[in-house]
Every structure is written in structure tokens, then in C-alpha cells.
Design a protein around this motif. Structure first.
Motif, mmCIF file in Angstrom:
data_model
loop_
_atom_site.group_PDB
_atom_site.id
_atom_site.type_symbol
_atom_site.label_atom_id
_atom_site.label_comp_id
_atom_site.label_asym_id
_atom_site.label_seq_id
_atom_site.Cartn_x
_atom_site.Cartn_y
_atom_site.Cartn_z
ATOM 1 N N GLU A 144 -21.202 35.924 -37.206
ATOM 2 C CA GLU A 144 -20.448 37.150 -36.966
ATOM 3 C C GLU A 144 -21.217 38.297 -37.603
ATOM 4 O O GLU A 144 -21.900 38.082 -38.616
ATOM 5 N N PRO A 145 -21.248 39.464 -37.119
ATOM 6 C CA PRO A 145 -20.538 39.942 -35.940
ATOM 7 C C PRO A 145 -21.332 39.777 -34.652
ATOM 8 O O PRO A 145 -20.875 40.185 -33.593
ATOM 9 N N GLN A 146 -22.498 39.181 -34.745
ATOM 10 C CA GLN A 146 -23.312 39.037 -33.525
ATOM 11 C C GLN A 146 -22.574 38.203 -32.487
ATOM 12 O O GLN A 146 -22.686 38.446 -31.280
ATOM 13 N N GLU A 147 -21.853 37.221 -32.945
ATOM 14 C CA GLU A 147 -21.107 36.337 -32.040
ATOM 15 C C GLU A 147 -20.232 37.150 -31.094
ATOM 16 O O GLU A 147 -20.301 36.983 -29.865
ATOM 17 N N THR A 148 -19.497 38.062 -31.665
ATOM 18 C CA THR A 148 -18.599 38.880 -30.855
ATOM 19 C C THR A 148 -19.405 39.793 -29.927
ATOM 20 O O THR A 148 -19.098 39.922 -28.728
ATOM 21 N N ALA A 149 -20.440 40.400 -30.504
ATOM 22 C CA ALA A 149 -21.252 41.321 -29.707
ATOM 23 C C ALA A 149 -21.848 40.601 -28.509
ATOM 24 O O ALA A 149 -21.819 41.090 -27.368
ATOM 25 N N ALA A 150 -22.368 39.406 -28.765
ATOM 26 C CA ALA A 150 -22.986 38.635 -27.690
ATOM 27 C C ALA A 150 -21.955 38.282 -26.626
ATOM 28 O O ALA A 150 -22.205 38.411 -25.423
ATOM 29 N N SER A 151 -20.792 37.841 -27.070
ATOM 30 C CA SER A 151 -19.764 37.453 -26.104
ATOM 31 C C SER A 151 -19.348 38.638 -25.252
ATOM 32 O O SER A 151 -19.182 38.525 -24.029
ATOM 33 N N GLN A 152 -19.191 39.787 -25.906
ATOM 34 C CA GLN A 152 -18.784 40.978 -25.158
ATOM 35 C C GLN A 152 -19.853 41.397 -24.147
ATOM 36 O O GLN A 152 -19.560 41.677 -22.977
ATOM 37 N N LEU A 153 -21.061 41.412 -24.660
ATOM 38 C CA LEU A 153 -22.174 41.809 -23.775
ATOM 39 C C LEU A 153 -22.227 40.895 -22.558
ATOM 40 O O LEU A 153 -22.352 41.332 -21.409
ATOM 41 N N LEU A 154 -22.103 39.600 -22.832
ATOM 42 C CA LEU A 154 -22.159 38.621 -21.743
ATOM 43 C C LEU A 154 -21.000 38.825 -20.781
ATOM 44 O O LEU A 154 -21.178 38.775 -19.555
ATOM 45 N N ALA A 155 -19.829 39.054 -21.339
ATOM 46 C CA ALA A 155 -18.654 39.212 -20.486
ATOM 47 C C ALA A 155 -18.826 40.407 -19.568
ATOM 48 O O ALA A 155 -18.521 40.320 -18.364
ATOM 49 N N GLN A 156 -19.374 41.509 -20.110
ATOM 50 C CA GLN A 156 -19.604 42.682 -19.261
ATOM 51 C C GLN A 156 -20.613 42.371 -18.156
ATOM 52 O O GLN A 156 -20.405 42.687 -16.976
ATOM 53 N N SER A 180 -26.808 53.254 -25.416
ATOM 54 C CA SER A 180 -25.501 53.416 -24.806
ATOM 55 C C SER A 180 -24.640 52.174 -24.998
ATOM 56 O O SER A 180 -23.509 52.135 -24.569
ATOM 57 N N ASP A 181 -25.235 51.147 -25.544
ATOM 58 C CA ASP A 181 -24.464 49.906 -25.711
ATOM 59 C C ASP A 181 -24.605 49.424 -27.152
ATOM 60 O O ASP A 181 -25.680 48.978 -27.570
ATOM 61 N N GLN A 182 -23.523 49.537 -27.870
ATOM 62 C CA GLN A 182 -23.607 49.180 -29.295
ATOM 63 C C GLN A 182 -23.871 47.703 -29.499
ATOM 64 O O GLN A 182 -24.627 47.302 -30.380
ATOM 65 N N ASN A 183 -23.260 46.898 -28.646
ATOM 66 C CA ASN A 183 -23.466 45.453 -28.786
ATOM 67 C C ASN A 183 -24.947 45.119 -28.650
ATOM 68 O O ASN A 183 -25.494 44.355 -29.436
ATOM 69 N N ALA A 184 -25.564 45.718 -27.644
ATOM 70 C CA ALA A 184 -26.976 45.428 -27.399
ATOM 71 C C ALA A 184 -27.839 45.846 -28.580
ATOM 72 O O ALA A 184 -28.725 45.102 -29.024
ATOM 73 N N SER A 185 -27.591 47.043 -29.088
ATOM 74 C CA SER A 185 -28.428 47.497 -30.185
ATOM 75 C C SER A 185 -28.220 46.635 -31.429
ATOM 76 O O SER A 185 -29.171 46.347 -32.156
ATOM 77 N N LEU A 186 -26.989 46.213 -31.635
ATOM 78 C CA LEU A 186 -26.727 45.336 -32.789
ATOM 79 C C LEU A 186 -27.505 44.042 -32.665
ATOM 80 O O LEU A 186 -28.181 43.582 -33.595
ATOM 81 N N LEU A 187 -27.406 43.446 -31.474
ATOM 82 C CA LEU A 187 -28.072 42.168 -31.274
ATOM 83 C C LEU A 187 -29.591 42.327 -31.387
ATOM 84 O O LEU A 187 -30.267 41.505 -31.997
ATOM 85 N N LEU A 188 -30.118 43.402 -30.777
ATOM 86 C CA LEU A 188 -31.567 43.615 -30.808
ATOM 87 C C LEU A 188 -32.042 43.742 -32.243
ATOM 88 O O LEU A 188 -33.079 43.203 -32.624
ATOM 89 N N GLU A 189 -31.283 44.443 -32.998
ATOM 90 C CA GLU A 189 -31.655 44.650 -34.396
ATOM 91 C C GLU A 189 -31.735 43.320 -35.137
ATOM 92 O O GLU A 189 -32.655 43.071 -35.898
ATOM 93 N N SER A 190 -30.769 42.438 -34.860
ATOM 94 C CA SER A 190 -30.741 41.184 -35.616
ATOM 95 C C SER A 190 -31.753 40.168 -35.082
ATOM 96 O O SER A 190 -32.333 39.400 -35.840
ATOM 97 N N VAL A 191 -31.961 40.165 -33.763
ATOM 98 C CA VAL A 191 -32.892 39.153 -33.210
ATOM 99 C C VAL A 191 -34.340 39.654 -33.276
ATOM 100 O O VAL A 191 -35.259 38.876 -33.526
#
Lengths: 519, 330
Positions: A144-156, A180-191
Motif C-alpha cells: 500500500e498505497p501502490q496496491e490501490t493505485a495499481a488497482s484503480q489505474l487498471l480498473a480505469q 494528469s493521473d496521480q495513480n500513474a505518477s505514484l506508481l512510476l515513482e515507486s517502480v
């Protein structure tokens, strides 16, 4: 007319089909070009491995290209002084391994590969078809919180897509707009890397995906690095995506160097390792390429390219003969030209191939006329036929030797090539011409001699064509088509061209008669 | 006009060489029968066996050493013809009409010695005149005494009659007259005059030299349209009988008229030339096709066949042999 011609035409059609089909199959299978002088681009790619050895046993393992789509490996070799090198194949994955008992300081290893580009896609995929069961997606764990971000991104992305391909495209689109996508930037930052993130997200969506490394080939580039990309499994095949551009499929000039499997490079006993690539575009005759590549193919056994060069040149002549025979058949049956000796012109034209046309023509005419003069003296000696021909053969040899020596002294190196003329044939030609002269007069000698030379020159010009040379040598089976043509001409019962002239009086008289009848 | 269109030729029924070789020689002449006609010695023996009229065979020389003591045998003969057994196109034929002292007189009037005859025979044995240069045999046969009927029509040499026989039916005939231009030879392409003969009567239909029509003999200026070959039916029967003798379906028969003995068969040819069509001013094809349609045993004897063709192939006589009939009727 009573007997059916069907079997004959079946044979002819069979010959044509067999010849053309074999040639086509060889063209497709061995990539033998139909036209001479065709060249194909070849990429010479050099991978350079640098590392610092730690004064210990060294083992370097580099992933090697493995049936990359669009390319085929022509040659490969490694240069690295003091290292043992071998290519190891494991689970369809090829790796080059360098090893040394002890090494210290900076080390450089090279691996060079020549790749043929423009290979059709279908033939590049044996590795994929070998895979017995379709690949499965690996399970992905996020914190977490990547888990949520990834799930949301995928769902979209899932909501706006229907297939693995469209899903991948949607994901790439979102990842390329991290602002424009917070989930994406979060994930990119962590991966860290976009391709790695994409691969993880796809696997999470239960789509088998893997990271691959590609090399963009550009002429004369040095110190290039591999570009990371992602391959997603569409359910039937792996589809390549460029995570930066969203481009789907393998672009031209992209060499997939590393596909799945383990790491690109493993170095044991060294540190600070790195791989860089240089490449250069070369062009190689397509014929050479095809011959070198398919030495073990069943089709190659039919070709003569596997023979020693000396035998090859003999076959080169041999396979041209049918073409000469075709010219003779055409000139005799359809045109109705008189020649002295049926296939003498073909042999003369073969000699022309060695001497080139004008020196050949001149020396032939000189030798035959000198021979005729000598022969006219011989006829006074009243020799028996065989002895007379033998005398002529010896005289012709002397004549030719004299001419070539004189020519050489005068500075014509072409003079030497007279020796390629078939002596026995020339002796017989002289004998026949001489008899013809005595019996029918010089006019007939000129007609038949000229006819022979005309046919010889035509056969020569045809055999000299680069295309004819190329086809007859590389596709000897095309001679079956020539055979069929000759057989068809053997059925021709129409008038010869010469008969249209011979019987011209028939028309003249008819006209004269109708003129006379008119008044 | 330098050329004739192939459609025009076809309409005229001209037989081309390719069609002759494939549709007639190839189809009706069995290969194994060729030696019977290609070898004059075999033809001669066969002709004598079948009782066909032919100049008597006097001598056969088959070994070089036999030539050295040939002279006595030759001196016993008045006139003779020396021929290669496997010669073609009249090559190597030496005609001796008589003797003048030790010398032999050739048909041209030139005199030659025995040495020259020996040389000729030696050349013949070595194959100089044979097809493919194969070793050959010399035959010596009786000289033909020309019938006076052709006096003034032949410059030198023998006027002979070529009859093309198809399946035993005489199809077309021509008289070949040697000229000065042909050097006494009866070959049309060398300049001999070819006179097409009416199958029904043996009269002149048309005359050509070098492929062009002529009205008078070029050397003697005798009008050619007066020619009428005597013993015409006998001649055709003789030609027709060669079919039974050889079994060859398409042959050319060379016949000469001897003053006292009538028509004599000189030689046979399994590949008769096509210039007979030019000499007749008409094509062979319609006649050949008509004969091909006949029932196999429709006419059982040579005489019946000759009677059939004499009726079937009769042609009206032309005014000018330089133009011919076919042209007039066409």
C-alpha cells in the motif's frame, strides 16, 4: 493426327510446372534471388562487455539474440583474448559464456553477429511455437498505497478496453501522462521504469507480459544501449509495445536482443559491468548469402554451389548448353537457317564465351579460312578421309598456336584465347566446308558458314546475358522449361521462315496469271 | 514481292519441311526400312529381287585393296556409272560414257585417267560422299542410254523423273533437266530445270528454274510445254510398285527412260524434297490428305492405284509453262 496429343502436352506441362515450381520453391526456401546482382542488407552488430575483474575466476554470461522477429542470424563470433567462449542453449534461450581462470583490471569482451534483415515474420517464430503451453501471468504483489493505485489505474484502463492489446495501449496512454493521473505518477515513482511498471500492471491484469530489450539499428552508430520494451501475450502470440510511444508491433530496424529469460548480463568475478552496442550496415550478394545459409537444406543438395569451384565452372558451361540448343532448334525449325553441322554453332558459341565475341569471331574466321586453303592443297594429296581429318586437326593446332603466339608477340593478349576453340570441331568444319566448296561452290559455303556463325553469335549473346547466366547456374531446373520449349518446337509443322521466301514464286505466278486473265 | 504469307502458302496447299518430316516421313516411314533406300546397293539388290526394271549392277567394290586391280573390269564395260552406295543428293556419282584410248570419257566430255577413277573410288570407300562420313561401298552399274525423246532438253547428264509416291499412290511427278548452270546435275537448287508433269498424261504442267517459271530450256531454247513423257503409265506403275518393295509410305522414286529398256528405277529417296511443288505450281497437301482418307485396301494392285490417281489428279494443260495451271485455276 490420329494419335492423341494429350499425353505429349501433359508431359510438356509437367516439365514446365516441375521446372518453375522447383525454381520457385528454391527461391522461397533458400532465398536465391531470381535476378543477378541482387544484394541484401546485413547488419553487423557488435556487443561490447566492459567490466572490472577482481583478480579471480571470471564467468560472463550475456544473453544473445534468439530468433529475433524480422531478422535471421547469418554469422556470429566472439573475440576476447584469453577467454574461453561458448554458446549455451537452455530452454530455447541462448547465452554466450566467457570464462577465464584468473583476470584482473578492466576487461573488454566482444560478441559480433551478422543479421539479415527483412525476414518475413512467420519464419522468425519457431521459438514461440515451441512453447507447448501458453504462458501464464505471474502474480504481482504491491505494498500500500501502490496496491490501490495499481488497482484503480487498471480498473480505469479495463473499462475503456476490450482486448489485451487495447488494454496495453490504454495503460501506456495513462502512464505517458503521469501529470494528469496521480495513480500513474505514484506508481512510476515507486517502480522507476515505465516498462517495468507496465509489465507488472499487465501481469496483475492476468495478461502474461514480459520485459524485453530491443536495439534500434542505425547505420554506423556506436555505444548504443538497449531500449526496454514490453511484450504482452495476446492469447495467441507475443505483441511488442513501446512503453514510451505506445507503438504496437516490431518496428523495422528494431532488433529484439533480449526476450524474457534471465538477466541480460551476469558477471561473476567482476564488477562495474556494462554492455554497449555498435552497429554497421553492410550489403552482401543475396546469392552468396543464400548459399552460405542453407548448406544443409534439401534444396541445397540440388544446387551445384556446394561443389568445388572448378567443378562449378564446368557445370556453369553445362547448364548453358540447353539454351544454345534451344537457339539452334529455333533457328533450324522455325527460321530454317542452314548451318554446317547441327550443333557446331553451340560449341563455337561456348568458345566465344571464353574468347569474347569479336576476337573470337575474327580468329574463328581466320583459322577456318587458313584451314580451307591448306585443305585445298590436301585434296591434291589424295589422302584417305580419316587421315585427312587427322592431318587437318594437327594443322589446325599448329595454326591456332601460331596465331596465338603471333598475337601475343604483337601485344594482343586476346590471341591466347583462340586455344579455347574446339580443335576437332574446327577441323571437321573445315573439311565439310571444303567439300561444300567443291560440290556446291563458294556461295553455299558462305551461306552455311554465315548461318552457323549467326546462330553461334545469337547463342553467345543469349548465353552472355547476366540473367541467363544467373538463372541457368542457380536454377538449373529451369532447363526443364527449355526442354519443354524444345519439345513443343519439335511438334511444329508450320512453315519455316525461309520457306516463305523459297516458295515466294508461287505467289508471283498467281499474280501474273490473274493479271493475264483480267483483260 | 520478296515473301509469301504463311496463310497464302497454306491455302495453296504447300507442304512445308516441318510438316513433311513430322506428318509424313515420321508417320509413314518406319525407321528400320531406311537402309533399304539409303543404301543404293541394298536398293539395287531388292529391286532386282522384285523384278523391277533397273540398270544392271556390274561391280561392287567394298575394300580399298580391290581398287588396285579394278581397271581390267572397267575396261570390259563401255559406259558405266560409279556411285557411292550411301551417297545423297547426287554426290559422288561419276558417269563414264565411253573410252578414248586409255582415257575414260565423262558425261561432260572431259577425259580422265584410271588414276582419277581410283582416287574417286578410294574417296568413296573412305566415306567422303556418305552421310556422316561413314565408310562406304562403291557400286558400278550399267549406263542408261537416254531416250531421244529428251534430246535438246538436257544440257548434260540424265534427265530423270522424280515421282513422289504416298502409300503406293503416285502423287506428283516432275522431270529434272540438267542445265549449264547446274553443271550437268539434276538438282533443282543447283540450277536444273524442274518440269512439273501431269499425273494423268505425263505432259508438261509448268517449268521452273531457280524457283521462277521458265518457258524455254535456258540452254537449248526448246519450248518446254511440248514435253510429253512416253510410257507414262508404265512409269507410274514402276514407281507405285516401290511401295510394296520397300514398305515405305512416303518416298521419292527417281526413274529414267532408257532408249531400249523403257523406264528404269535409278534410286529411291525416303526424304523427297519439296521443290516438286514449285515445279508443279501446286501444293502436295490436298492430294496427300485425299489419299490419307482412302480405305486401307481400296486399291489392291499398283495398276489399280495408278488408274485411280490418273483419274483423280488430272490437270488441264497450261498455255505457258512459266505460269502453270494451279495459278490459272486459283
Amino acid at each position: 493426327m490420329t494419335q492423341s496429343r494429350v499425353p505429349f502436352y501433359l508431359i510438356v506441362a509437367g516439365l514446365v510446372i516441375a521446372g518453375l515450381a522447383t525454381a520457385w520453391a528454391r527461391h522461397v526456401e533458400m532465398e536465391l534471388p531470381f535476378f543477378p546482382g541482387e544484394r541484401r542488407p546485413v547488419w553487423l552488430v557488435e556487443a561490447r562487455v566492459d567490466f572490472q575483474a577482481l583478480n579471480d575466476e571470471v564467468l560472463v554470461s550475456l544473453d544473445l539474440p534468439d530468433n529475433p522477429p524480422g531478422f535471421r542470424i547469418h554469422t556470429e563470433h566472439a573475440t576476447s583474448p584469453g577467454y574461453g567462449f561458448s554458446i549455451i542453449e537452455q530452454d530455447g534461450d541462448r547465452r554466450g559464456e566467457w570464462s577465464k581462470r584468473r583476470a584482473d583490471g578492466p576487461q573488454t569482451l566482444y560478441y559480433k553477429v551478422q543479421l539479415i534483415g527483412g525476414v518475413p515474420e512467420s519464419k522468425s517464430g519457431p521459438a514461440e511455437t515451441e512453447e507447448a503451453s501458453p504462458p501464464t501471468a505471474r502474480s504481482i504483489f504491491w505494498e500500500e498505497p501502490q496496491e490501490t493505485a495499481a488497482s484503480q489505474l487498471l480498473a480505469q484502463a479495463l473499462s475503456t478496453s476490450s482486448t489485451p492489446e487495447s488494454l496495453t495501449r490504454e495503460l501506456i496512454k495513462r502512464l505517458n501522462r503521469p501529470s494528469s493521473d496521480q495513480n500513474a505518477s505514484l506508481l512510476l515513482e515507486s517502480v522507476g521504469s515505465r516498462s517495468r511498471l507496465l509489465e507488472r500492471l499487465l501481469n496483475q491484469a492476468n495478461i502474461p507480459a514480459r520485459q524485453v530489450m530491443g536495439l534500434f539499428l542505425e547505420d554506423a552508430r556506436r555505444r548504443q544501449t538497449l531500449t526496454p520494451m514490453v511484450e504482452a501475450y495476446s492469447g495467441e502470440e507475443w505483441v511488442l509495445f513501446n512503453p514510451d510511444t505506445g507503438e504496437q508491433g516490431v518496428p523495422d530496424h528494431l532488433l529484439l536482443w533480449h526476450r524474457g529469460g534471465e538477466s541480460l548480463i551476469d558477471v561473476t568475478g567482476g564488477s562495474n559491468s556494462g554492455v554497449s552496442f555498435s552497429m554497421i550496415r553492410q550489403s552482401v550478394p543475396a546469392e552468396e548469402l543464400a548459399v552460405a545459409q542453407f548448406t544443409s537444406s534439401a534444396f541445397a543438395l540440388l544446387g551445384v554451389q556446394q561443389l568445388p569451384i572448378e567443378e562449378q565452372s564446368m557445370f556453369k558451361m553445362l547448364f548453358l548448353l540447353p539454351l544454345g540448343a534451344l537457339v539452334v532448334v529455333f533457328m533450324r525449325i522455325i527460321v530454317g537457317l542452314k548451318t554446317s553441322g547441327t550443333f557446331m554453332p553451340v560449341l563455337i558459341s561456348l568458345a566465344f564465351l571464353q574468347t569474347s565475341l569479336f576476337p573470337g569471331l575474327i580468329s574463328f574466321i581466320v583459322v577456318v579460312s587458313l584451314g580451307l586453303m591448306l585443305r585445298s592443297y590436301l585434296s591434291h594429296l589424295n589422302l584417305l578421309l580419316v587421315a585427312r581429318i587427322a592431318t587437318l586437326v594437327v594443322l589446325v593446332i599448329f595454326l591456332i598456336s601460331m596465331l596465338s603466339l603471333v598475337g601475343y608477340q604483337l601485344g594482343f593478349s586476346a590471341g591466347m584465347t583462340i586455344t579455347f576453340f574446339p580443335m576437332i570441331i574446327i577441323a571437321w568444319t573445315i573439311e565439310r566446308m571444303s567439300i561444300l566448296w567443291e560440290e556446291e561452290g563458294p556461295r553455299e559455303v558462305v551461306i552455311q558458314g554465315g548461318g552457323s556463325l549467326l546462330v553461334a553469335v545469337m547463342a553467345y549473346l543469349l548465353m552472355k546475358l547476366p540473367l541467363a547466366n544467373h538463372l541457368s547456374f542457380n536454377f538449373p531446373e529451369l532447363n526443364l522449361v527449355i526442354l519443354a520449349l524444345i519439345m513443343v518446337m519439335g511438334q511444329y509443322t508450320g512453315y519455316k521462315l525461309s520457306e516463305l521466301r523459297r516458295f515466294r514464286a508461287m505467289a508471283l505466278e498467281q499474280e501474273a496469271a490473274s493479271e493475264a486473265n483480267k483483260p | 514481292m520478296k515473301w509469301i504469307s504463311p496463310w497464302r502458302l497454306k491455302k495453296l496447299g504447300i507442304l512445308g519441311m516441318n510438316a513433311r518430316n513430322r506428318d509424313f516421313i515420321g508417320r509413314y516411314n518406319a525407321r528400320h526400312l531406311y537402309p533399304l533406300v539409303d543404301n543404293k546397293l541394298k536398293t539395287k539388290l531388292l529391286t532386282e529381287e522384285y523384278g523391277l526394271a533397273t540398270p544392271a549392277l556390274r561391280l561392287v567394290v567394298s575394300e580399298q585393296h580391290a581398287i588396285s586391280h579394278i581397271e581390267q573390269q572397267l575396261y570390259d564395260l563401255d559406259g558405266f556409272a560409279i556411285k557411292p552406295a550411301k551417297g545423297s543428293g547426287g554426290k559422288g556419282i561419276l558417269v563414264i560414257t565411253g573410252r578414248h584410248g586409255d582415257k575414260f570419257v565423262k558425261s561432260s566430255g572431259a577425259e580422265i585417267g584410271i588414276e582419277e577413277i581410283r582416287r574417286h573410288m578410294s574417296n568413296t570407300l573412305a566415306g567422303l560422299y556418305s552421310l556422316g562420313g561413314k565408310p562406304d561401298v562403291v557400286i558400278v552399274e550399267d549406263l542408261i542410254e537416254f531416250d531421244n525423246i529428251f534430246d535438246g532438253y538436257s544440257h548434260e547428264g540424265v534427265p530423270d523423273i522424280r515421282v513422289v509416291v504416298f502409300k503406293g499412290y503416285p502423287v506428283m511427278a516432275m522431270l529434272r533437266l540438267a542445265t549449264h548452270a547446274s553443271d550437268g546435275k539434276a538438282n533443282l537448287h543447283q540450277g536444273a530445270v524442274g518440269v512439273g508433269l501431269d499425273i494423268a498424261t505425263g505432259r508438261c504442267l509448268k517449268a521452273v528454274q531457280f524457283g521462277l517459271g521458265v518457258t524455254l530450256h535456258p540452254d537449248t531454247k526448246k519450248p518446254l510445254n511440248e514435253i510429253k513423257v512416253p510410257d507414262w503409265r508404265d512409269m507410274l506403275v514402276l514407281a507405285s510398285r516401290c511401295y510394296e518393295m520397300t514398305g515405305l509410305g512416303y518416298i521419292g522414286t527417281d526413274i529414267v527412260l532408257d532408249k531400249s529398256r523403257g523406264p528404269q528405277l535409278l534410286e529411291l529417296n525416303a526424304r523427297p524434297g519439296l521443290s516438286i511443288q514449285v515445279a508443279n505450281g501446286m501444293g502436295l497437301v490436298p492430294r496427300l490428305r485425299q489419299l490419307e482418307k482412302l480405305k486401307p485396301r481400296q486399291h489392291k494392285t499398283p495398276e489399280a492405284r495408278v488408274d485411280y490417281v490418273m483419274k483423280a489428279f488430272a490437270e488441264p494443260l497450261p498455255d505457258d509453262p512459266a505460269i502453270g495451271v494451279a495459278a490459272k485455276t486459283a
